[in-house]
Design an enzyme around this catalytic site. Structure first.
Site, short mmCIF file in Angstrom:
data_model
loop_
_atom_site.label_atom_id
_atom_site.label_comp_id
_atom_site.label_asym_id
_atom_site.label_seq_id
_atom_site.Cartn_x
_atom_site.Cartn_y
_atom_site.Cartn_z
N ASP A 76 0.30 -7.64 1.43
CA ASP A 76 0.69 -6.24 1.63
C ASP A 76 2.21 -6.08 1.64
O ASP A 76 2.76 -5.31 2.43
CB ASP A 76 0.09 -5.67 2.92
CG ASP A 76 0.12 -4.14 2.94
OD1 ASP A 76 0.22 -3.55 1.84
OD2 ASP A 76 0.07 -3.55 4.02
N HIS A 82 0.81 -1.21 0.00
CA HIS A 82 0.00 0.00 0.00
C HIS A 82 0.85 1.27 0.00
O HIS A 82 0.34 2.35 -0.28
CB HIS A 82 -0.99 0.00 1.17
CG HIS A 82 -0.38 0.24 2.52
ND1 HIS A 82 0.02 -0.78 3.35
CD2 HIS A 82 -0.10 1.38 3.18
CE1 HIS A 82 0.52 -0.26 4.46
NE2 HIS A 82 0.46 1.05 4.38
N SER A 98 4.52 2.58 7.85
CA SER A 98 4.28 1.53 6.87
C SER A 98 5.56 1.15 6.15
O SER A 98 6.27 2.00 5.63
CB SER A 98 3.26 1.99 5.83
OG SER A 98 2.03 2.23 6.43
#
Length: 486
Positions: free
Chosen positions: A154, A123, A226
Site C-alpha cells: 500500500d 490506494h 491516508s
C-alpha cells in the site's frame, strides 16, 4: 480513501479503513525532554506540517461494457435463428455499455526530497487519471505523476516538478519504542493541515494479506489521513499512516502506519526499478504460541523448546527455504541477525530485502538449534529483479508542440524535446528540439501518452522504444531506445 481489512484478532471482526503517510530528510534535533516531564509536541508539529501535502485524485468518466441479467432472455429465446429479434439462449446474461461517473477523492502525502518526490498510499492514487498536489505552506498546486506503486505494501511514490521543497527527515522505525509519543499528520475529513497525538501502542502488527509489520498507534486517524505522516517528537518520519481498526469506520480504535524501514526500501525500488521488489522466504506458518494453543484445543501436548518464534507449517516447493533444507515443524528464531518472536517480525525483515539477497536463518529442529544461509527468491521462483521503466529513465523534458509549431511543420500533434539530461534518450542520440510523434506506433499527444508507452515497452520482452518524429527543420527522423542494459 478507504481500505477495509476484515479480521484483526480471533473472536473479533473489525472494519479497517485505510489511510496513508509519507517520507523525508534531515532536520535539527528537538531538545531532550527530562524523564517525568510533560511532552511538548509543538516542535514536532512545526517540523513536520510543511512536508505533508494534500492529494486530490480524479478518475474520469469512462465507457465500460458490463454484463447484466435478463430473466426473460432464455424464456423468449428465438428457436428460429433470431427471427423474432431475441437472443440465442445465453443463460439470461447480456452486455451493454455504461458511462461511469467522474469521481474525485482525497488523501495525504509526504515530501521526502526537495526536488519533488512524495510518498503516499497506493490506494490514494490507484486508478487516478489526474493527480493534484497542494502544498501546505503556500497552497500552491502541482500536477503529479506516479513513479511506482505497490498494492500489497500500500505504498506509492509520486513526483511533482518543483524545487526547494520542505522535505521531511526520515528516522529509523526500528528505533521506535512502544509507549513513545507520536503525531499523525494529514488532511482528515476535509480538514487540511491537521495533527493528532497519541503513543506507539505496539509494533510488528500483521494486518491483512499484504501490509505487514505495522506500527500501531492510538493517535486519531480518519478518512483523508491516508498517505500522511506518523512522526516522533523530533518531527521525523517513522511511518506512513495506512489504516484504521474500528467497528464503525471512524476513530474509536487504533491506527496503523507502514514503518520507514519498509518505506525507504520501497522508494529505492520505485526509483531504480519502477516497481517493488518482493523477496520470498518460501514458508507458511504462524506464531509459535498460536500454534501451541491451537494444538492444545485439539487435546495435543506440544513442546517445541520455545514459546517464541515462527512455526513452519508448510515449506513452499522450490522456494528459498526448501533449497536451504528448512522443513515443516522447524521453528525460526533468528533471521538476518534479528530475533523473531512473531510473524510480524519476520515479515518486517523480509520486506526490506530483494530477490537474490542472502540471509542467515537460525531455527530449532527437535529442540536443537541449527543455522543455514539461504538466497531469497521472487514470486516467480527465481532471484531476478523485476524492472518497470519510468519516463525518468529517458532523461528528457518534453512538452506538447505549440500552435505555431503545428502550423510551421504542418503537424497536428507531437512532443518537443526541451532538454536532454542524460539517460536512455541521450544514449540513443535523440537531440534537443526533436519532436516525437509516435512511439511504438502510438501517437504522442501528451506526457501521459509517453509515460504509458514507456510502461508498456518495459513490460514487453524486448523493452525497446521505436521513436518516430521530425527535427525542427521538418526533416523526418527516428531512433531506437533500449530501456534496459543487458
Amino acid at each position: 480513501m478507504k481500505k477495509i481489512v476484515k479480521s484483526f484478532v480471533p473472536v473479533m471482526y473489525l472494519m479497517f479503513i485505510a489511510f496513508s503517510a509519507a517520507s523525508c530528510n534531515k532536520t535539527q534535533a528537538a531538545p531532550a525532554v527530562p524523564a517525568g516531564q510533560p511532552v511538548d509536541l509543538t516542535y514536532a508539529a512545526e517540523k513536520s506540517l510543511p512536508a505533508v501535502v494534500y492529494i486530490k485524485s480524479v478518475t474520469n468518466s469512462k465507457v465500460q461494457t458490463v454484463e447484466y441479467s435478463d430473466p426473460f432472455e432464455d424464456f423468449f429465446s428465438d428457436p428460429f435463428g433470431g427471427f423474432f429479434g431475441r437472443g440465442q439462449g445465453n443463460n439470461g446474461t447480456r452486455k451493454r455499455q455504461v458511462q461511469t461517473p467522474k469521481r474525485a477523492a482525497a488523501g495525504s502525502g509526504v515530501i521526502i526530497s526537495a526536488d519533488g518526490y512524495i510518498v503516499t498510499n497506493n490506494h490514494v492514487v490507484d486508478g487516478a487519471d489526474e493527480l493534484t498536489v497542494t502544498l501546505n505552506e503556500n497552497s500552491k498546486e502541482y500536477s503529479a505523476r506516479i513513479i511506482g506503486a505497490d498494492k500489497a505494501t500500500d505504498l506509492a511514490l509520486i513526483k511533482i516538478d518543483a524545487k526547494n521543497l520542505p522535505a521531511i527527515v526520515i528516522a529509523n522505525s526500528d528505533d521506535v519504542k512502544v509507549g513513545e509519543w507520536v503525531l499523525a499528520v494529514g488532511n482528515p475529513l476535509g480538514l487540511n493541515n491537521t495533527v493528532t497525538a497519541g503513543i506507539v501502542s505496539a509494533k510488528a502488527r500483521t494486518m491483512g494479506q499484504g501490509v505487514s509489520s505495522m506500527i500501531q498507534t492510538d493517535a486519531a486517524i480518519n478518512q483523508g489521513n491516508s498517505g500522511g505522516a506518523l512522526v516522533n517528537t523530533r518531527g521525523e518520519l517513522i511511518g506512513i499512516n495506512a489504516m484504521l481498526a474500528s467497528p464503525t469506520g471512524s476513530n474509536i480504535g487504533y491506527g496503523f502506519a507502514i514503518p520507514t524501514t519498509i518505506v525507504k526500501k520501497a522508494v529505492e525500488d520505485f526509483k531504480k526499478y519502477g516497481t517493488y521488489q518482493r523477496a520470498m522466504i518460501g514458508i507458511k506458518g504462524s506464531d509459535v504460541n498460536a500454534y501451541v494453543d491451537m494444538e492444545k484445543e485439539k487435546g495435543n501436548e506440544v513442546d517445541l523448546g520455545t514459546m517464541e518464534g515462527i512455526y513452519v507449517a508448510e515449506v513452499v516447493e522450490d522456494g528459498a527455504a526448501a533449497d536451504a533444507g528448512i522443513q515443516k515443524g522447524d521453528v525460526l528464531t533468528n533471521v538476518d541477525g534479528q530475533k523473531v518472536k512473531q510473524f510480524g517480525d519476520l515479515q518486517g525483515i523480509i520486506a526490506q530485502k530483494r530477490p537474490g539477497d542472502k540471509i542467515t536463518v537460525k531455527f530449532l529442529r527437535n529442540k536443537k538449534e541449527k543455522s543455514v544461509t539461504l538466497t531469497l527468491k521472487n514470486e516467480q521462483g527465481n532471484t531476478k529483479v523485476v524492472k518497470n521503466a519510468d519516463v525518468d529513465v529517458l532523461g528528457i523534458d518534453v512538452r506538447p508542440v505549440t500552435e505555431s509549431q503545428k502550423k510551421q511543420l504542418e503537424i497536428s500533434y507531437g512532443l518537443e524535446v526541451l532538454k536532454v539530461n542524460g539517460g536512455k534518450m541521450k544514449e540513443a542520440g535523440v537531440p534537443k528540439g526533436f519532436i516525437i510523434q509516435r512511439v511504438n506506433d502510438d501517437a504522442m499527444k501528451s506526457f501521459d501518452d509517453l509515460q504509458e508507452a514507456v510502461k508498456k515497452a518495459s513490460a514487453s520482452k524486448d523493452q525497446m522504444l521505436v521513436i518516430r518524429g521530425l527535427f525542427p527543420t521538418g526533416k523526418l527522423g527516428g531512433f531506437v531506445v533500449y530501456l534496459q542494459n543487458e
